[in-house]
Enzyme design. Structure first.
Site, PDB file in Angstrom:
ATOM      1  N   ASN A 124       0.846  -1.189   0.000  1.00 52.44           N
ATOM      2  CA  ASN A 124       0.000   0.000   0.000  1.00 52.44           C
ATOM      3  C   ASN A 124       0.883   1.241   0.000  1.00 52.44           C
ATOM      4  OD1 ASN A 124      -2.477  -1.451   0.183  1.00 52.44           O
ATOM      5  ND2 ASN A 124      -2.104  -1.761   2.366  1.00 52.44           N
TER       6      ASN A 124
ATOM      7  N   GLU B  60      -0.871   2.847   6.107  1.00 53.54           N
ATOM      8  CA  GLU B  60      -0.995   3.264   7.508  1.00 53.54           C
ATOM      9  C   GLU B  60       0.363   3.459   8.167  1.00 53.54           C
ATOM     10  OE1 GLU B  60      -3.398   0.384   9.518  1.00 53.54           O
ATOM     11  OE2 GLU B  60      -5.179   0.836   8.329  1.00 53.54           O
TER      12      GLU B  60
ATOM     13  N   HIS C 187       6.582  -1.764   3.287  1.00 56.84           N
ATOM     14  CA  HIS C 187       6.376  -3.160   3.681  1.00 56.84           C
ATOM     15  C   HIS C 187       5.528  -3.851   2.646  1.00 56.84           C
ATOM     16  CE1 HIS C 187       3.289  -0.594   5.499  1.00 56.84           C
ATOM     17  NE2 HIS C 187       2.447  -1.615   5.314  1.00 56.84           N
TER      18      HIS C 187
HETATM   19  P1  AMP Z   1      -0.525  -0.608   5.727  1.00 56.95           P
HETATM   20  O1  AMP Z   1      -1.963  -0.161   5.695  1.00 56.95           O
HETATM   21  O2  AMP Z   1      -0.128  -1.305   4.440  1.00 56.95           O
HETATM   22  O3  AMP Z   1       0.420   0.504   6.109  1.00 56.95           O
HETATM   23  O4  AMP Z   1      -0.455  -1.754   6.818  1.00 56.95           O
HETATM   24  C1  AMP Z   1       0.185  -1.631   8.047  1.00 56.95           C
HETATM   25  C2  AMP Z   1       0.078  -2.963   8.744  1.00 56.95           C
HETATM   26  O5  AMP Z   1       0.947  -2.950   9.861  1.00 56.95           O
HETATM   27  C3  AMP Z   1      -1.320  -3.317   9.252  1.00 56.95           C
HETATM   28  O6  AMP Z   1      -1.750  -4.552   8.653  1.00 56.95           O
HETATM   29  C4  AMP Z   1      -1.113  -3.468  10.760  1.00 56.95           C
HETATM   30  O7  AMP Z   1      -1.882  -4.497  11.330  1.00 56.95           O
HETATM   31  C5  AMP Z   1       0.367  -3.743  10.856  1.00 56.95           C
HETATM   32  N1  AMP Z   1       1.005  -3.385  12.124  1.00 56.95           N
HETATM   33  C6  AMP Z   1       0.928  -2.190  12.774  1.00 56.95           C
HETATM   34  N2  AMP Z   1       1.651  -2.222  13.908  1.00 56.95           N
HETATM   35  C7  AMP Z   1       2.196  -3.460  13.979  1.00 56.95           C
HETATM   36  C8  AMP Z   1       3.037  -4.121  14.919  1.00 56.95           C
HETATM   37  N3  AMP Z   1       3.478  -3.504  16.036  1.00 56.95           N
HETATM   38  N4  AMP Z   1       3.400  -5.398  14.681  1.00 56.95           N
HETATM   39  C9  AMP Z   1       2.963  -6.029  13.580  1.00 56.95           C
HETATM   40  N5  AMP Z   1       2.172  -5.466  12.644  1.00 56.95           N
HETATM   41  C10 AMP Z   1       1.784  -4.206  12.841  1.00 56.95           C
END
Ligand code: AMP
Ligand code: ZN
Length: 116
Positions: A86, A94, A99
């Site tokens: 994303n 987010e 990633h």
């Molecule tokens: P995105 O919307 O692609 O930025 O996704 C961010 C992802 O990071 C989401 O699926 C969250 O559940 C994940 N996330 C956020 N904080 C953590 C954390 N501390 N450990 C593992 N995953 C996380």
């Protein structure tokens, strides 16, 4: 980056369920899994989004995909999976540290984007 949550995970300052680490990338289970297999693979060196990537990131970006299939299979996604990166507001990013999501499991995933 001092305040970046994924940098803190890479440095071990925030705990994660690590599944892989090498010189370029770090991989761990997503904390809010969308499917039985949901892992994230991140570059160890901070870069906010694909907008910020250039040739200097090729090794890390390449490694993220190069290990994806093996990690997916090891985690139990043996019959396919989806990779998602994303980017930005429209992409609903987010966490601003690049990633790739690896999402899969036994069941076929929903359609990627609903056609109108
Ligand atoms: P995105 O919307 O692609 O930025 O996704 C961010 C992802 O990071 C989401 O699926 C969250 O559940 C994940 N996330 C956020 N904080 C953590 C954390 N501390 N450990 C593992 N995953 C996380
Ligand atoms: Zn970071």
């Amino acid at each position: 980056m001092a305040d970046c949550i994924f940098c803190k995970i890479v440095r071990g300052e925030i705990s994660s369920r690590k599944v892989h680490e090498d010189e370029h990338v770090f991989a761990f289970h997503d904390i809010r899994p969308l499917a039985p297999v949901h892992i994230l693979i991140v570059p160890k060196a901070h870069v906010a989004s694909l907008y910020d990537c250039d040739q200097s990131h090729e090794a890390a970006l390449g490694r993220m995909l190069a290990v994806a299939g093996r990690l997916a299979r090891e985690q139990g996604a043996t019959d396919g999976f989806r990779t998602i990166i994303n980017t930005g507001r429209v992409g609903r990013q987010e966490v601003y540290h690049v990633h790739v999501h690896i999402i899969g499991g036994p069941d076929v995933l929903p359609g990627m984007i609903v056609r109108k």
